[in-house]
Scaffold this active site. Sequence first.
Site, PDB file in Angstrom:
ATOM      1  N   TYR A 155     -29.876 -40.090 -73.252  1.00 40.07           N
ATOM      2  CA  TYR A 155     -29.097 -38.838 -73.346  1.00 40.07           C
ATOM      3  C   TYR A 155     -27.597 -39.126 -73.227  1.00 40.07           C
ATOM      4  CZ  TYR A 155     -27.995 -33.937 -72.047  1.00 40.07           C
ATOM      5  OH  TYR A 155     -27.491 -32.660 -71.984  1.00 40.07           O
ATOM      6  N   LYS A 159     -24.851 -38.400 -76.019  1.00 41.39           N
ATOM      7  CA  LYS A 159     -23.765 -37.455 -75.766  1.00 41.39           C
ATOM      8  C   LYS A 159     -22.382 -38.114 -75.900  1.00 41.39           C
ATOM      9  CE  LYS A 159     -25.817 -33.495 -75.026  1.00 41.39           C
ATOM     10  NZ  LYS A 159     -25.845 -32.515 -76.138  1.00 41.39           N
TER      11      LYS A 159
END
Length: 256
Positions: A155, A159
């Site tokens: 993640y 991101k």
Amino acid sequence: MGRFDGRIAVITGAARGIGFGTATRFAEEGASVAIVDLDESAAGDAAARLPLADGVRAIGVGANVSDEASVDAAFERIVAEFGGVHVLVNNAGITRDNLLFKMTGEDWDLVMGVHLKGAFLMTRAAQKHFVEQKYGKVVNISSTSALGNRGQANYSAAKMGVQGLTRTLGIELGPFGINVNAVAPGFIATEMTDATAARLKMDVEEFRALNAEHNPVRRVGEPADIAAAVTFLASDEASYITGQTLYVDGGVSLGV
Ligand code: NAI
């Protein structure tokens, strides 16, 4: 007069959470809205709940942002329904948290696929229309996790990747009247963070209180906090801002 009168906004992952909060704000300010989410009926239900101004419409479109054919079909449908598009918010997201030694290749691919490839595919589909009309606003949703977060290698990488994509597309698309920016939220009370609480075997309120305690402004965020930043960056007031990531996190990224 709303800031988005006559504008058409496409928001991914907007059947609930931050995306729905953002779609609500666009609708309140006069935009027609296309809610794109995995399940067409959930997207349609969310669209039906938006507070629409007179003469504008909202639709729900079922699509998987990590799938090229699905994205292109969704865009064609949206343009056919509304006759154009002015704003794209790449918000759809998932988590598959685990420490590196337990993280599967599938968990890596899924998270990269939705956040990073999804933003790429959606923006590529949108830019055709944006370039033609010499106008477009893209707002990508990053996260404070981009700065590094235990158990979120996939993640966090996705991101931070979104921030790199934002900077690069800011450079490439600026000459065509297109602004590309990102918002990086801190802890926002949604089903995504409620699911994290469940995984940590914590009560939802207790988990929120714990996160509020570690935040300089001593509260957790709400979808409306993110909607305010996204709509500013998508507005004409922000036309001299591009390639930037705005942290909307109560100051948690200051690291104090
Ligand atoms: P959520 O889980 O409540 O909503 C995410 C939405 O995205 C859901 O409606 C889901 O169906 C949709 N979605 C998932 N995969 C999709 C796909 N392949 N195609 C289309 N739609 C898909 O999450 P939340 O909290 O509203 O998060 C929204 C965005 O904000 C995500 O990108 C998330 O990573 C980011 N974010 C959230 C934070 C938080 O604290 N809630 C903090 C920082 C970033």
